[in-house]
Design an enzyme around this catalytic site. Structure first.
Site, PDB file in Angstrom:
ATOM      1  N   ASN A 165     -10.216  -0.323   0.521  1.00 38.26           N
ATOM      2  CA  ASN A 165      -8.762  -0.216   0.442  1.00 38.26           C
ATOM      3  C   ASN A 165      -8.295  -0.688  -0.943  1.00 38.26           C
ATOM      4  O   ASN A 165      -8.418  -1.866  -1.260  1.00 38.26           O
ATOM      5  CB  ASN A 165      -8.150  -1.073   1.555  1.00 38.26           C
ATOM      6  N   HIS A 185      -3.380   6.954   3.519  1.00 40.43           N
ATOM      7  CA  HIS A 185      -3.799   5.680   2.935  1.00 40.43           C
ATOM      8  C   HIS A 185      -5.193   5.346   3.456  1.00 40.43           C
ATOM      9  O   HIS A 185      -5.453   5.456   4.655  1.00 40.43           O
ATOM     10  CB  HIS A 185      -2.776   4.613   3.369  1.00 40.43           C
ATOM     11  N   CYS A 200       0.817  -1.228   0.000  1.00 41.30           N
ATOM     12  CA  CYS A 200       0.000   0.000   0.000  1.00 41.30           C
ATOM     13  C   CYS A 200       0.849   1.276   0.000  1.00 41.30           C
ATOM     14  O   CYS A 200       0.336   2.363  -0.260  1.00 41.30           O
ATOM     15  CB  CYS A 200      -0.950  -0.007   1.182  1.00 41.30           C
TER      16      CYS A 200
HETATM   17  O1  UT7 Z   1      -3.364  -1.463   3.871  1.00 44.57           O
HETATM   18  C1  UT7 Z   1      -3.197  -2.055   5.113  1.00 44.57           C
HETATM   19  C2  UT7 Z   1      -4.177  -3.179   5.080  1.00 44.57           C
HETATM   20  N1  UT7 Z   1      -4.873  -3.528   6.233  1.00 44.57           N
HETATM   21  C3  UT7 Z   1      -5.292  -2.743   7.233  1.00 44.57           C
HETATM   22  O2  UT7 Z   1      -5.043  -1.595   7.364  1.00 44.57           O
HETATM   23  C4  UT7 Z   1      -6.149  -3.437   8.247  1.00 44.57           C
HETATM   24  C5  UT7 Z   1      -5.871  -2.978   9.645  1.00 44.57           C
HETATM   25  N2  UT7 Z   1      -6.784  -3.596  10.568  1.00 44.57           N
HETATM   26  C6  UT7 Z   1      -8.086  -3.283  10.620  1.00 44.57           C
HETATM   27  O3  UT7 Z   1      -8.536  -2.441   9.872  1.00 44.57           O
HETATM   28  C7  UT7 Z   1      -8.937  -3.942  11.664  1.00 44.57           C
HETATM   29  O4  UT7 Z   1      -8.148  -4.762  12.517  1.00 44.57           O
HETATM   30  C8  UT7 Z   1     -10.091  -4.827  11.047  1.00 44.57           C
HETATM   31  C9  UT7 Z   1     -11.116  -3.921  10.371  1.00 44.57           C
HETATM   32  C10 UT7 Z   1      -9.523  -5.790  10.040  1.00 44.57           C
HETATM   33  C11 UT7 Z   1     -10.806  -5.588  12.146  1.00 44.57           C
HETATM   34  O5  UT7 Z   1     -11.265  -4.694  13.129  1.00 44.57           O
HETATM   35  P1  UT7 Z   1     -11.011  -5.015  14.676  1.00 44.57           P
HETATM   36  O6  UT7 Z   1     -11.664  -3.946  15.442  1.00 44.57           O
HETATM   37  O7  UT7 Z   1      -9.539  -5.214  14.859  1.00 44.57           O
HETATM   38  O8  UT7 Z   1     -11.841  -6.333  14.867  1.00 44.57           O
HETATM   39  P2  UT7 Z   1     -11.337  -7.782  15.325  1.00 44.57           P
HETATM   40  O9  UT7 Z   1     -10.503  -8.409  14.283  1.00 44.57           O
HETATM   41  O10 UT7 Z   1     -10.799  -7.695  16.721  1.00 44.57           O
HETATM   42  O11 UT7 Z   1     -12.705  -8.514  15.434  1.00 44.57           O
HETATM   43  C12 UT7 Z   1     -13.688  -8.176  16.411  1.00 44.57           C
HETATM   44  C13 UT7 Z   1     -14.850  -9.117  16.224  1.00 44.57           C
HETATM   45  C14 UT7 Z   1     -14.437 -10.588  16.173  1.00 44.57           C
HETATM   46  O12 UT7 Z   1     -15.455 -11.341  16.797  1.00 44.57           O
HETATM   47  P3  UT7 Z   1     -15.251 -11.912  18.298  1.00 44.57           P
HETATM   48  O13 UT7 Z   1     -14.034 -12.764  18.220  1.00 44.57           O
HETATM   49  O14 UT7 Z   1     -15.050 -10.684  19.145  1.00 44.57           O
HETATM   50  O15 UT7 Z   1     -16.515 -12.624  18.540  1.00 44.57           O
HETATM   51  C15 UT7 Z   1     -14.426 -10.899  14.701  1.00 44.57           C
HETATM   52  O16 UT7 Z   1     -14.668 -12.263  14.427  1.00 44.57           O
HETATM   53  O17 UT7 Z   1     -15.484  -8.850  14.969  1.00 44.57           O
HETATM   54  C16 UT7 Z   1     -15.586 -10.061  14.218  1.00 44.57           C
HETATM   55  N3  UT7 Z   1     -15.491  -9.738  12.809  1.00 44.57           N
HETATM   56  C17 UT7 Z   1     -16.569  -9.425  12.073  1.00 44.57           C
HETATM   57  N4  UT7 Z   1     -17.863  -9.314  12.391  1.00 44.57           N
HETATM   58  C18 UT7 Z   1     -18.712  -8.957  11.419  1.00 44.57           C
HETATM   59  C19 UT7 Z   1     -14.396  -9.687  12.034  1.00 44.57           C
HETATM   60  N5  UT7 Z   1     -14.746  -9.339  10.787  1.00 44.57           N
HETATM   61  C20 UT7 Z   1     -16.088  -9.165  10.783  1.00 44.57           C
HETATM   62  C21 UT7 Z   1     -17.025  -8.811   9.805  1.00 44.57           C
HETATM   63  N6  UT7 Z   1     -18.317  -8.709  10.158  1.00 44.57           N
HETATM   64  N7  UT7 Z   1     -16.668  -8.551   8.553  1.00 44.57           N
END
Ligand code: UT7
Length: 329
Positions: free
Chosen positions: A286, A256, A116
């Protein structure tokens, strides 16, 4: 004494495929909701390329727009650089496919991979080539089709990405110097935090790699988030320092577009109010190498930037890589 060669930004362009994939569409594909995606990422919809529309096609359309904007003919370009993580093929380069589409044979063309942060790396490379006197007019493109390397059963990643391309023409100039500073960094110890495991030499394609979905993006989202914020802040501060400008001189901050919460955290830590931060993630998702340049192009088109305005671009991505550039439009 020989006069220093400066770099002029002669034009920008962008292109997004027509097809829109909304959060509501995704609700029908995986266990997710518009509410979760909007609140956790800021994304509402993203664009998806067609099967017969490879990365070079998006790059081509963005390039044509940039050439028109700059009032430059394709044959006046003397180098093509494409930043991408989703090339048409492993080789030859997407830049070579783009060169053929632009019908400018003989012009050197190559890809660069910095995830990215690719477009910011590209600005630095293009500037060095121009300042050295070797090339006079470089077409720099950031283009990606992440929907083609997405696991559509993985809700952790499939809601985040989209397709798009942006282009910039950088020209040699004795009158102006529009690249005020660039700062780049990387930390390869995080290479397994955001990656595509198979298809390269460490894990060539087999039926097994396909069955295990190893040709799709794998990401430790929380770790990416945790490292992205301080590295983007570091890069933005360093580039600002090297440019000898202050935040007051920056008309628009273009980060970004990966997650609205990352954008807000970076702005807060930089002390920049959100009305100075350009955001278009809600409609693009993204788009990796293409985020900063497509956002910049949009900001110019809608009149948020005028000739002479100073902008700071900052990015972070797989590798990990990061970078920032202070430029004058
Ligand atoms: O260019 C660089 C590329 N990548 C990035 O910049 C990504 C950086 N990271 C992020 O943007 C965030 O970490 C995410 C958006 C990917 C995830 O957000 P988060 O607040 O870190 O959520 P998490 O991974 O801790 O997940 C929280 C909960 C989990 O459920 P439990 O375990 O608490 O029951 C996940 O399973 O949200 C759940 N979850 C979802 N729920 C509904 C994860 N993805 C989804 C989804 N819909 N799409």
């Amino acid at each position: 004494m020989k006069k220093k060669i400066g770099v002029k930004i002669s034009g920008t362009g962008s292109y997004f495929p027509k097809k829109v994939l909304t959060n509501v569409d995704l609700e029908k594909m995986v266990d997710t909701s518009d509410e979760w995606i909007s609140a956790r990422t800021g994304i509402k919809e993203r664009r998806m390329s067609e099967k017969n529309e490879p990365t070079s096609e998006l790059a081509f359309r963005a390039s044509v727009e940039a050439l028109k904007f700059a009032n430059i003919l394709p044959e006046q370009i003397d180098m093509i650089l494409v930043a991408t993580v989703t090339p048409d093929m492993l080789f030859p380069s997407t830049a070579c496919f783009l060169q053929a589409k632009l019908n400018i044979p003989s012009v050197p063309a190559f890809d660069l991979l910095a995830s990215c942060s690719g477009f910011i790396y590209g600005i630095s490379i293009a500037r060095a080539f121009i300042e050295s006197g070797l090339y006079k007019r470089i077409l720099l493109v950031g283009a990606d089709e992440l929907t083609k390397i997405t696991d559509w059963t993985d809700r952790n990643t499939c809601v985040l990405f989209g397709d798009g391309a942006g282009a910039m023409i950088l020209s040699a100039s004795y009158e102006t110097d529009n690249i005020l500073s660039v700062f780049l960094g990387a930390d390869g110890s995080y290479s397994n935090s955001l990656f595509l495991p198979a298809g390269g030499t460490s894990n060539p394609a087999t039926i097994d790699t396909v069955n295990k979905k190893l040709h799709t993006i794998k990401m430790h989202g929380k770790e990416v988030f945790r490292v992205a914020v301080p590295k983007m802040v570091l890069a933005a501060k360093k580039a600002l320092e090297f440019s000898e400008k202050t935040l007051e001189n920056i008309k628009l901050f273009i980060p970004h577009q990966a997650n609205m919460r990352i954008i807000e955290a970076v702005a807060r830590k930089m002390g920049i109010s959100m009305d100075k931060v350009f955001v278009n993630i809600h409609k693009t998702g993204n788009v990796s190498s293409a985020t900063t340049i497509t956002a910049l192009d949009e900001a110019i088109k809608i009149g948020r930037l005028q000739n002479g305005d100073i902008v700071e671009l900052v990015a972070f991505g797989g590798g990990f890589t990061w970078g920032a550039a202070v430029i004058r439009i």
